[in-house]
Design an enzyme around this catalytic site. Structure first.
Site, PDB file in Angstrom:
ATOM      1  N   ALA A  35       0.942  -1.262  11.213  1.00 58.19           N
ATOM      2  CA  ALA A  35       0.427  -2.537  10.722  1.00 58.19           C
ATOM      3  C   ALA A  35      -0.141  -2.322   9.321  1.00 58.19           C
ATOM      4  O   ALA A  35      -0.302  -1.198   8.867  1.00 58.19           O
ATOM      5  CB  ALA A  35      -0.647  -3.075  11.664  1.00 58.19           C
TER       6      ALA A  35
ATOM      7  N   GLU B 222       0.852  -1.192   0.000  1.00 61.19           N
ATOM      8  CA  GLU B 222       0.000   0.000   0.000  1.00 61.19           C
ATOM      9  C   GLU B 222       0.891   1.246   0.000  1.00 61.19           C
ATOM     10  O   GLU B 222       1.873   1.292   0.751  1.00 61.19           O
ATOM     11  CB  GLU B 222      -0.900   0.023   1.243  1.00 61.19           C
ATOM     12  CG  GLU B 222      -1.964   1.102   1.168  1.00 61.19           C
ATOM     13  CD  GLU B 222      -2.881   1.121   2.383  1.00 61.19           C
ATOM     14  OE1 GLU B 222      -4.063   1.449   2.220  1.00 61.19           O
ATOM     15  OE2 GLU B 222      -2.410   0.814   3.491  1.00 61.19           O
TER      16      GLU B 222
ATOM     17  N   GLU C  60      -6.925  -3.264  12.190  1.00 59.66           N
ATOM     18  CA  GLU C  60      -6.577  -4.023  10.985  1.00 59.66           C
ATOM     19  C   GLU C  60      -7.646  -5.050  10.629  1.00 59.66           C
ATOM     20  O   GLU C  60      -7.942  -5.264   9.447  1.00 59.66           O
ATOM     21  CB  GLU C  60      -5.212  -4.706  11.160  1.00 59.66           C
ATOM     22  CG  GLU C  60      -4.063  -3.747  11.412  1.00 59.66           C
ATOM     23  CD  GLU C  60      -3.970  -2.622  10.398  1.00 59.66           C
ATOM     24  OE1 GLU C  60      -4.226  -2.864   9.202  1.00 59.66           O
ATOM     25  OE2 GLU C  60      -3.660  -1.487  10.795  1.00 59.66           O
TER      26      GLU C  60
END
Length: 799
Positions: free
Chosen positions: A250, A115, A285
């Site tokens: 994360a 990402e 997450e």
């Protein structure tokens, strides 16, 4: 799928599947690969490919000419439908993006972080969130290594000293969610219903990750989300993977979430503060498994939709799993307050920010996309009711599962579920930057509310927001949608108490004008959230010049004997900040309130009080030499000090001993990340600035995890004795920091969070430096710096 305006060079209409094979040379830090993409294209196929060597492109047995520009792979297919086979090779990255080397001690693992647009660094693909495809993955590597990916292993074949691991096919998902991890992993197992749970971490002789609590937190949030969303977790297994070096906290790779090691490890020496972080990050997450992975934004303009919702749901689920923590109090102190601090600058952006170039995306991972968006969701939930909100969210996820959606799609579902004009309210908040101050004034029984944009620079604008204003009048809650500049309300004749923005559900500040109105506020029964709101707003007014330092201190005096966690820790936060920008003027007052705060909570044993005592004690070592010596006397018996008080023992020892070598020795022997961070904080807490410089140099020596260098700068910023040394060091090492964190936005955070404090007292010098060294984020840091410097001068003049 139509060709999107955001990527006009692309003819590709659809990618059905990627069949990806990587042959990984673990020791040589390189790999060969082959990807077969099942594609429909209206013309020549153009794929994203950055830093890859393209060796061959063919369809069936037919070789196809191509051009590799270094950013794009342009294949001369003409109109095309079918399978395109590309052979390529790449090198393992040495920063935190793409397929990179994550080191620990003498070893390492290889791990991906894709990402926002880093998949193109690993294999040729259409690296765009709307181009969802299934992935079939095979990885060949050394026999003694493990491979982890999004799906369970389907088969494993061995040949000589090598093995090939084949994974089951994924559902349709975006490229940035693919995960590949290669290395010597230890894996603990558990389960949640039909879902196999794994916790994986680098297998090494020391520093084992204790995963028991992470499994507990994972199971609790899976319970909550499956019930709340009405959709079971969609994959057969879920990995929580601890990565030794990781730029972010994360990453929500579907079925294989990656974390910093500190965010999966809990043992007897873990502080409550760190344990809370573990629970929150896991909750955040796993929320993405639905909001982001199952349903994904169409383009990065709606990044906030992913991150705001995961932030909001993290607090909802953690509040259910661990109710004693009262986590909504932490939410306003961190998410709401942090976002307001950022959004009250002239250099800000709307929640929904237009992204034209992939290079812009990383800068959107900020307080606006996370904290402001989550705070607006909390405000809307309070406005339409929690059940209507829940029903609308579940409806949205069902409608767009395995697909892409926009913010407008969510509003329409919330509107349908609630029967209220959610779309109009949300558009008013996400499409314009900034937030309002509601100015309240009283004349007889007539309460006048007037809104304008709040800016720390003291200016304003003609903007208006549709504000759901909550009011507590004589203990009764009322609601008003303030969607114009001014509104008037008739109060009961003998109103006894009044408070606006009840429990701080609204994203606005309130300025109560006139003593009569201010007295009504304090006559009511104020919740901890309400008390927090009054001092949070007071700090904003102090920074903007709407309140004098003297008026501010008279309000803070009301909290001298505060026994509630949230307002007490907020007072500590604010005085710690003021001490950093005006140390000699603030030290006496800050010392007094921190000393009394520690006494007020001395006998309390709940988790929040334990956290608070640890925070106050650590700060008190910087404010009070006698306390530092007392706290530091426990250093030799550090193992027996309770976890949340270990910071103060280490910092107190540093302040009272200047024993640099002793602390370095303890740091190098540490086996957990939290323990290492405690010693790093001690190592920049010395009174001697030369020792601060030595520690900062040590941070770049390769003996400190690169992910933790930012922490070292944060810790040094809190110590005014090292401020000049830190600024001089930063100037010499800025280029190294920028390179270290390239592609992650971490360098921008250093600028806007810490440099704005370090530079107080030397504004002209800092401005000159950044006029000669142009870097992203400097404009925000400089605006903040000027505001802080002006306040520091005002405090000095008052004192």
């Amino acid at each position: 799928m139509q060709v999107t305006a955001t990527q006009p060079e692309k003819n590709v209409q659809q990618v059905r599947e990627y069949d990806l094979f990587l042959d990984v040379d673990f020791a040589g830090l390189k790999y060969n690969g082959k990807v077969t993409a099942d594609i429909d294209s209206i013309g020549d196929v153009s794929l994203d490919a950055v830093g890859l060597q393209i060796n061959n492109v063919k369809s069936g047995s037919r070789k196809i000419p191509f051009k590799n520009t270094g950013k794009l792979l342009e294949v001369q297919t003409g109109k095309f439908s079918g399978r395109l086979e590309i052979e390529f090779s790449g090198e393992v990255s040495d920063n935190f993006t793409g397929f990179y080397k994550a080191s620990y001690g003498d070893g390492y693992i290889l791990s991906t972080h894709l990402e926002a647009v880093q998949a193109r660094k690993v294999f040729p693909c259409v690296d765009h969130p709307a181009f969802k495809a299934a992935f079939k993955l095979q990885v060949r590597t050394d026999l003694n290594l493990s491979v982890i990916s999004n799906m369970p292993v389907e088969s494993e074949t061995k040949e000589g000293g090598r093995k090939t691991v084949t994974f089951k096919k994924t559902p349709k998902m975006s490229t940035y969610l693919l995960y590949i991890g290669v290395g010597k992993f230890a894996q603990d197992k558990n389960r949640h219903g039909k879902t196999e749970l794994y916790a994986a971490y680098a297998d090494r002789p020391t520093g084992k990750i204790n995963t028991g609590f992470s499994f507990e937190a994972t199971q609790k949030v899976l319970d909550y989300y499956e019930s709340y969303f009405g959709i079971p977790f969609q994959l057969p297994k879920l990995h929580n993977v601890a990565v030794p070096e990781f730029a972010y906290g994360a990453m929500e790779n579907w079925g294989a979430i990656t974390y910093r090691e500190i965010l999966l490890h809990v043992d007897k020496d873990t502080s409550i503060r760190a344990k809370k972080s573990v629970a929150h990050v896991i909750a955040h997450e796993i929320a993405h498994m639905w909001f982001g992975d199952l349903v994904t934004m169409k383009w990065w303009d709606d990044l906030w939709l992913n991150e705001s919702f995961a932030t909001f749901m993290d607090f909802k689920s953690t509040d259910t799993g661990y109710p004693d923590w009262k986590v909504w109090q932490d939410f306003v102190r961190t998410s709401t307050s942090g976002a307001m601090g950022r959004d009250s600058l002239t250099k800000t952006h709307p929640i929904m920010a237009k992204v034209h170039d992939p290079e812009e995306i990383e800068e959107l991972f900020d307080e606006i996309s996370y904290g402001k968006g989550a705070s607006i969701l909390r405000m809307i939930e309070a406005y339409i009711g929690s059940e209507n909100f829940k029903r609308g969210v579940a409806q949205y996820l069902q409608k767009f599962r395995y697909s892409n959606a926009s913010g407008h799609d969510l509003w329409s579902n919330l509107q349908e579920a609630s029967g209220t004009d959610v779309a109009r309210i949300m558009e008013g908040w996400i499409s314009q930057e900034g937030f309002p101050v509601v100015k309240a004034s009283l004349a007889g029984t007539k309460l006048t509310l007037e809104q304008e944009r709040f800016l720390l620079t003291g200016g304003t604008s003609n903007q208006t927001w549709p504000i759901p204003v909550t009011m507590n009048i004589d203990g009764k809650k009322q609601l008003l949608l303030l969607d114009k500049k001014k509104s008037e309300i008739n109060l009961p004749a003998a109103t006894r108490s009044l408070k606006l923005n009840v429990d701080q559900t609204g994203f606005y500040v309130v300025l109560y004008q006139g003593k009569e109105l201010q007295d009504l506020v304090w006559k009511g029964k104020l919740s901890p959230l309400d008390k927090w709101g009054l001092i949070n707003d007071a700090k904003a007014f102090l920074l903007s010049g709407r309140t004098s330092y003297k008026e501010y201190l008279s309000l803070i005096d009301r909290y001298q004997n505060e026994e509630e966690y949230l307002p007490a820790i907020e007072i500590s936060d604010q005085l710690s900040f003021l001490y950093q920008i005006a140390p000699s003027e603030v030290v006496e007052y800050a010392r007094k309130l921190h000393s009394s705060g520690l006494k007020n909570f001395e006998s309390k044993k709940d988790d929040n009080s334990t956290t608070l005592k640890g925070v106050i004690a650590a700060r008190l070592t910087l404010l009070d030499d006698a306390y530092a010596k007392s706290a530091g006397s426990k250093f030799r018996e550090l193992a027996s000090v309770e976890p949340d008080m270990k910071r103060s023992a280490i910092m107190g020892y540093a302040r009272s001993s200047n024993d640099y070598d002793g602390l370095i020795s303890r740091y190098t022997k540490s086996t957990t990340d939290e323990e290492r961070l405690r010693f790093l904080e001690g190592l920049v807490s010395f009174k001697n600035p030369e020792l601060t410089t030595r520690t900062l140099d040590f941070a770049l020596s390769g003996k400190v995890k690169r992910q933790d260098v930012r922490n070292v700068i944060l810790y040094a910023t809190a110590n005014p004795d090292g401020k000049i040394a830190l600024w001089e060091w930063f100037k010499k090492n800025m280029a190294k920091l920028e390179q270290m964190y390239a592609g992650t936005a971490q360098f921008s955070i250093i600028l806007r969070e810490y440099l704005s404090i370090i530079g107080v007292g030397r504004v002209a010098e800092v401005e000159r430096f950044f006029s000669e060294h142009k870097v992203i984020g400097a404009d925000i840091a400089l605006e903040r710096l000027r505001i802080y410097d002006k306040l520091a001068k005002n405090i000095a003049a008052t004192s």
